[in-house]
Design an enzyme around this catalytic site. Structure first.
Site, PDB file in Angstrom:
ATOM      1  N   ARG A  13       6.930  -7.846  -0.469  1.00  0.00           N
ATOM      2  CA  ARG A  13       6.338  -6.507  -0.425  1.00  0.00           C
ATOM      3  C   ARG A  13       6.921  -5.766   0.784  1.00  0.00           C
ATOM      4  O   ARG A  13       7.253  -6.383   1.806  1.00  0.00           O
ATOM      5  CB  ARG A  13       4.820  -6.575  -0.283  1.00  0.00           C
ATOM      6  CG  ARG A  13       4.174  -5.193  -0.373  1.00  0.00           C
ATOM      7  CD  ARG A  13       2.701  -5.200  -0.018  1.00  0.00           C
ATOM      8  NE  ARG A  13       2.178  -3.826  -0.036  1.00  0.00           N
ATOM      9  CZ  ARG A  13       1.022  -3.466   0.497  1.00  0.00           C
ATOM     10  NH1 ARG A  13       0.255  -4.353   1.101  1.00  0.00           N
ATOM     11  NH2 ARG A  13       0.635  -2.208   0.440  1.00  0.00           N
ATOM     12  N   HIS A  14       7.057  -4.458   0.684  1.00  0.00           N
ATOM     13  CA  HIS A  14       7.600  -3.651   1.774  1.00  0.00           C
ATOM     14  C   HIS A  14       6.715  -3.705   3.017  1.00  0.00           C
ATOM     15  O   HIS A  14       5.536  -4.088   2.965  1.00  0.00           O
ATOM     16  CB  HIS A  14       7.759  -2.199   1.320  1.00  0.00           C
ATOM     17  CG  HIS A  14       6.448  -1.540   0.980  1.00  0.00           C
ATOM     18  ND1 HIS A  14       5.569  -1.071   1.928  1.00  0.00           N
ATOM     19  CD2 HIS A  14       5.871  -1.300  -0.220  1.00  0.00           C
ATOM     20  CE1 HIS A  14       4.514  -0.558   1.337  1.00  0.00           C
ATOM     21  NE2 HIS A  14       4.661  -0.686   0.033  1.00  0.00           N
ATOM     22  N   GLU A  18       2.394   4.514   7.320  1.00  0.00           N
ATOM     23  CA  GLU A  18       1.215   5.216   7.840  1.00  0.00           C
ATOM     24  C   GLU A  18       0.159   5.387   6.752  1.00  0.00           C
ATOM     25  O   GLU A  18      -1.043   5.379   7.040  1.00  0.00           O
ATOM     26  CB  GLU A  18       1.619   6.579   8.412  1.00  0.00           C
ATOM     27  CG  GLU A  18       2.542   6.517   9.626  1.00  0.00           C
ATOM     28  CD  GLU A  18       1.907   5.860  10.840  1.00  0.00           C
ATOM     29  OE1 GLU A  18       0.669   5.666  10.851  1.00  0.00           O
ATOM     30  OE2 GLU A  18       2.648   5.530  11.787  1.00  0.00           O
ATOM     31  N   ASN A  20      -0.467   3.170   4.420  1.00  0.00           N
ATOM     32  CA  ASN A  20      -1.173   1.888   4.371  1.00  0.00           C
ATOM     33  C   ASN A  20      -2.256   1.840   5.436  1.00  0.00           C
ATOM     34  O   ASN A  20      -3.393   1.422   5.172  1.00  0.00           O
ATOM     35  CB  ASN A  20      -0.207   0.724   4.586  1.00  0.00           C
ATOM     36  CG  ASN A  20       0.749   0.500   3.438  1.00  0.00           C
ATOM     37  OD1 ASN A  20       1.906   0.130   3.659  1.00  0.00           O
ATOM     38  ND2 ASN A  20       0.304   0.709   2.208  1.00  0.00           N
ATOM     39  N   GLU A  87       6.565   1.374  -7.468  1.00  0.00           N
ATOM     40  CA  GLU A  87       5.123   1.175  -7.472  1.00  0.00           C
ATOM     41  C   GLU A  87       4.482   1.914  -8.640  1.00  0.00           C
ATOM     42  O   GLU A  87       5.095   2.803  -9.255  1.00  0.00           O
ATOM     43  CB  GLU A  87       4.545   1.651  -6.136  1.00  0.00           C
ATOM     44  CG  GLU A  87       3.034   1.481  -5.961  1.00  0.00           C
ATOM     45  CD  GLU A  87       2.548   0.034  -6.065  1.00  0.00           C
ATOM     46  OE1 GLU A  87       2.737  -0.564  -7.142  1.00  0.00           O
ATOM     47  OE2 GLU A  87       1.952  -0.456  -5.086  1.00  0.00           O
ATOM     48  N   GLY A 155       2.988  -3.606  -3.494  1.00  0.00           N
ATOM     49  CA  GLY A 155       1.853  -4.499  -3.602  1.00  0.00           C
ATOM     50  C   GLY A 155       1.251  -4.607  -4.989  1.00  0.00           C
ATOM     51  O   GLY A 155       1.144  -5.699  -5.555  1.00  0.00           O
TER      52      GLY A 155
END
Length: 217
Positions: A13-14, A18, A20, A87, A155
């Site tokens: 996952r990356h 901000e 997140n 995503e 995610g």
């Protein structure tokens, strides 16, 4: 002579953004990594490099591509992009915080309280995403038989895609724990011959899930 028994995918996952940190829905909004996210990517890179990957493939969104580039710099590999790894499209919910949506949008609160799948307003359903990601991972494994491939994505996308490859549906995916930023998971795809020899109906096996590298303060 038989071919390789399995292909390994290293699913990453990356790093943190901000959005997140603020618990805002990103979806397809192209948000860069935050400072912590860059450090997370740099921390996980040598861990992934030690697995000796043969290729890196990532979502084209900058948070995933920047993470993939950090891994590639250590591995000596240039990431390739695949739009199928993006995503979930959350439509009109993009950019809004979970707190705002729970307060202002009755559909959001009702949907989060149910195991039934639903379409995000102007976006995708969870089932559409898990099918898209599973198809992409199947195609990547088929194109890199017997190799180790890093896949950098998102995610929700990775969690539901993993679930689909293991035979689950959207409701099942809700029982999987969330994936942390820059966590890595391992999936092996057995060759058709190896799966037949083992008597396996499902050709995918989950080897590790949501593993994290230590990030310097």
């Amino acid at each position: 002579m038989s071919g390789p028994a399995f292909t390994r995918l290293i699913l990453v996952r990356h790093g943190r953004t901000e959005y997140n940190t603020a618990n805002r829905l990103q979806g397809r909004i192209d948000i860069p990594l935050a400072g912590l996210g860059v450090r997370q990517a740099e921390a996980v890179a040598p861990v992934v490099a030690a697995m000796r990957p043969d290729a890196i493939i990532c979502s084209p969104l900058m948070r995933a591509h920047r993470t993939a580039s950090a891994i590639g710099a250590v591995c000596g590999l240039e990431p390739a992009t695949d739009e199928r790894l993006m995503e979930i499209d959350v439509g009109r919910w993009g950019g809004k915080s979970v707190a705002e949506l729970r307060r202002d949008d009755p559909q959001f609160a009702a949907s989060m309280a149910s195991s039934a799948d639903f379409r995000r307003p102007g976006g995708e359903t969870g089932t559409e995403v898990m099918d898209r990601i599973a198809d992409a991972l199947e195609a990547i494994a088929a194109a890199h038989q017997g190799q180790r491939v890093v896949v950098v994505s998102h995610g929700f996308a990775l969690r539901t895609g993993i679930c689909r490859l293991l035979g689950g549906n959207y409701a099942t995916s809700r029982t999987f724990g969330g994936l942390s930023n820059c966590s890595w998971s391992l999936m092996d795809r057995f060759s058709d011959q190896e799966a037949a020899a083992r008597g396996l109906e499902l050709k995918w096996r989950l080897r590790a899930y949501n593993c994290k590298a230590e990030v310097p303060a």
